[in-house]
Design a protein around this motif. Structure first.
Motif, short mmCIF file in Angstrom:
data_model
loop_
_atom_site.label_atom_id
_atom_site.label_comp_id
_atom_site.label_asym_id
_atom_site.label_seq_id
_atom_site.Cartn_x
_atom_site.Cartn_y
_atom_site.Cartn_z
N ASP A 176 68.86 -39.51 -7.23
CA ASP A 176 68.40 -39.12 -8.58
C ASP A 176 67.36 -38.02 -8.48
O ASP A 176 67.41 -37.03 -9.23
N ARG A 177 66.41 -38.19 -7.57
CA ARG A 177 65.33 -37.20 -7.44
C ARG A 177 65.86 -35.88 -6.88
O ARG A 177 65.38 -34.81 -7.24
N GLU A 178 66.86 -35.94 -6.00
CA GLU A 178 67.44 -34.72 -5.45
C GLU A 178 68.10 -33.90 -6.55
O GLU A 178 67.89 -32.68 -6.66
N ILE A 179 68.89 -34.55 -7.40
CA ILE A 179 69.57 -33.85 -8.48
C ILE A 179 68.55 -33.23 -9.42
O ILE A 179 68.66 -32.05 -9.81
N LEU A 180 67.54 -34.00 -9.80
CA LEU A 180 66.50 -33.49 -10.68
C LEU A 180 65.73 -32.36 -10.00
O LEU A 180 65.45 -31.32 -10.62
N GLY A 181 65.38 -32.55 -8.72
CA GLY A 181 64.60 -31.55 -8.00
C GLY A 181 65.31 -30.22 -7.91
O GLY A 181 64.68 -29.16 -8.07
N ARG A 182 66.60 -30.24 -7.65
CA ARG A 182 67.35 -28.99 -7.56
C ARG A 182 67.35 -28.27 -8.91
O ARG A 182 67.20 -27.05 -8.99
N SER A 183 67.50 -29.03 -9.99
CA SER A 183 67.48 -28.44 -11.32
C SER A 183 66.10 -27.87 -11.66
O SER A 183 65.98 -26.74 -12.13
N VAL A 184 65.07 -28.67 -11.40
CA VAL A 184 63.70 -28.24 -11.70
C VAL A 184 63.32 -27.02 -10.87
O VAL A 184 62.80 -26.02 -11.39
N GLY A 185 63.58 -27.08 -9.56
CA GLY A 185 63.20 -25.99 -8.67
C GLY A 185 63.86 -24.68 -9.06
O GLY A 185 63.22 -23.63 -9.17
N ARG A 186 65.17 -24.73 -9.29
CA ARG A 186 65.90 -23.51 -9.64
C ARG A 186 65.43 -22.93 -10.96
O ARG A 186 65.25 -21.72 -11.09
N ARG A 187 65.24 -23.80 -11.94
CA ARG A 187 64.82 -23.30 -13.27
C ARG A 187 63.42 -22.69 -13.20
O ARG A 187 63.16 -21.64 -13.81
N LEU A 188 62.51 -23.31 -12.47
CA LEU A 188 61.15 -22.76 -12.39
C LEU A 188 61.14 -21.41 -11.66
O LEU A 188 60.44 -20.48 -12.08
N VAL A 189 61.92 -21.29 -10.59
CA VAL A 189 61.96 -20.02 -9.87
C VAL A 189 62.56 -18.93 -10.74
O VAL A 189 62.04 -17.80 -10.80
N ARG A 190 63.63 -19.24 -11.43
CA ARG A 190 64.26 -18.23 -12.28
C ARG A 190 63.36 -17.85 -13.45
O ARG A 190 63.32 -16.68 -13.86
N THR A 191 62.63 -18.82 -13.96
CA THR A 191 61.69 -18.50 -15.03
C THR A 191 60.54 -17.67 -14.48
O THR A 191 60.10 -16.70 -15.13
N GLY A 192 60.05 -18.01 -13.31
CA GLY A 192 58.99 -17.21 -12.70
C GLY A 192 59.44 -15.79 -12.43
O GLY A 192 58.69 -14.83 -12.65
N PHE A 193 60.68 -15.64 -11.98
CA PHE A 193 61.19 -14.30 -11.73
C PHE A 193 61.32 -13.50 -13.02
O PHE A 193 60.90 -12.34 -13.11
N THR A 194 61.93 -14.09 -14.07
CA THR A 194 62.11 -13.32 -15.30
C THR A 194 60.78 -13.03 -15.98
O THR A 194 60.69 -12.06 -16.75
N LEU A 195 59.75 -13.83 -15.71
CA LEU A 195 58.42 -13.51 -16.20
C LEU A 195 57.98 -12.13 -15.72
O LEU A 195 57.41 -11.34 -16.48
N VAL A 196 58.27 -11.81 -14.46
CA VAL A 196 57.82 -10.53 -13.88
C VAL A 196 58.94 -9.49 -13.83
O VAL A 196 58.69 -8.34 -13.46
N THR A 231 62.62 -26.70 -3.12
CA THR A 231 63.12 -27.87 -3.84
C THR A 231 64.45 -27.58 -4.50
O THR A 231 65.33 -28.45 -4.58
N GLY A 232 64.64 -26.35 -4.95
CA GLY A 232 65.89 -25.97 -5.60
C GLY A 232 67.08 -25.98 -4.67
O GLY A 232 68.22 -26.03 -5.13
N ARG A 233 66.82 -25.94 -3.36
CA ARG A 233 67.91 -25.99 -2.37
C ARG A 233 67.97 -27.31 -1.64
O ARG A 233 68.90 -27.54 -0.85
N ALA A 234 67.02 -28.17 -1.84
CA ALA A 234 66.82 -29.33 -0.97
C ALA A 234 67.93 -30.36 -1.08
O ALA A 234 68.56 -30.53 -2.12
N THR A 235 68.14 -31.07 0.04
CA THR A 235 69.07 -32.20 0.06
C THR A 235 68.32 -33.52 -0.09
O THR A 235 68.91 -34.59 -0.02
N SER A 236 67.01 -33.43 -0.27
CA SER A 236 66.19 -34.59 -0.60
C SER A 236 65.01 -34.07 -1.40
O SER A 236 64.71 -32.88 -1.39
N ALA A 237 64.34 -34.96 -2.10
CA ALA A 237 63.25 -34.53 -2.97
C ALA A 237 61.99 -35.33 -2.68
O ALA A 237 62.02 -36.56 -2.60
N ASP A 238 60.88 -34.63 -2.51
CA ASP A 238 59.56 -35.25 -2.33
C ASP A 238 59.00 -35.56 -3.72
O ASP A 238 58.76 -34.64 -4.51
#
Length: 268
Positions: A176-196, A231-238
């Motif tokens: 569950d955490r892996e699926i969420l982590g990949r979604s969260v990580g990718r969305r935050l990175v893409r949002t951070g990129f489009t910010l700049v 986290t967006g690429r991870a196979t496990s989530a901290d």
């Protein structure tokens, strides 16, 4: 295409192509094409597209997922969603080189609408690779890395944060955490990129490059953004790292995004 993902005229180049699909994933793409054509047919399906690492040529066997966008003549029904889920399950079972399958369903009316011109329309024209049917990009403009594009692609992060917190509270397994982590990580990175993105003046979908480009303008947050990329690429989530992304980086990024680019136009 230049080093910033732009065509010679300064517009954002389409990033994927069927010619870029790695050999290991060619049978997956062929099977997806056959399943979609057989299941939806020309009466329901206008066109189908690949997106993500497979058409970009950067997919890793056993790690990467298969991402598909279907454009339907009419709005998706419950039966359409059930058919899409059946295709997802069949492909995931048949091909160990993919870690999962995701199929998005939209109507051509929505994808070509004025409201979606700089979000779903941009997605089709620049981030999707045609797989079946006529290409909707022919009806869409060429896009530039502008503040308008930034606002309409990721200016709604604040709306997503409560859903992430709820899902994190309900996650009971590492899967569950892996699926969420990949979604969260990718969305935050893409949002951070489009910010700049407008300041940098280009486009990339690479998570690591996006994190580093963000860090040029926000060095005090770059370590958190690197964690988001990992986290967006991870196979496990901290759980601790996931919590920091959702409760610290996420709210800060949402507020900064609104201050710089404004809020995305409301959707129904």
């Amino acid at each position: 295409m230049n080093g910033r993902g732009l065509s010679h005229d300064g517009t954002i180049a389409r990033e994927g192509a069927l010619e870029k699909v790695p050999a290991a994933f060619l049978p997956v793409v062929d099977a997806a094409r056959a399943h979609i054509a057989e299941t939806f047919g020309s009466t329901r399906l206008h066109s189908a597209y690949l997106y993500g690492s497979i058409p970009r040529g950067t997919a890793t066997p056993g790690v990467s997922d298969l991402d598909l966008q279907l454009a339907l003549h009419d709005g998706p029904t419950a039966a359409d969603r059930a058919d899409a889920e059946a295709i997802e399950a069949a492909l995931d079972r048949a091909f160990p080189q993919i870690k999962g399958v995701g199929i998005l369903l939209s109507s051509t009316r929505v994808l070509l609408s004025e409201l979606e011109r700089h979000d779903a329309g941009f997605f089709i024209a620049c981030l999707c690779t045609p797989l079946l049917g006529p290409d909707l990009a022919a009806h869409l403009p060429r896009y530039r890395p502008t503040a308008l594009l930034a606002r309409e692609t990721n200016g709604d992060l604040a709306l997503v944060l409560p859903r992430w917190r709820a899902r994190a509270a309900e996650a009971t397994t590492n899967a569950d955490r892996e699926i969420l982590g990949r979604s969260v990580g990718r969305r935050l990175v893409r949002t951070g990129f489009t910010l700049v993105m407008p300041r940098w003046g280009g486009w990339t979908s690479d998570l690591d490059e996006s994190a580093e480009l963000f860090g040029r303008y926000y060095p005090e947050r770059v370590e958190q953004m690197r964690v988001a990329a990992s986290t967006g690429r991870a196979t496990s989530a901290d759980p601790a790292a996931l919590g920091t992304l959702i409760d610290d980086l996420g709210p800060w990024l949402a507020a900064e995004y609104t201050a710089v680019h404004g809020r995305k136009a409301p959707r129904p």
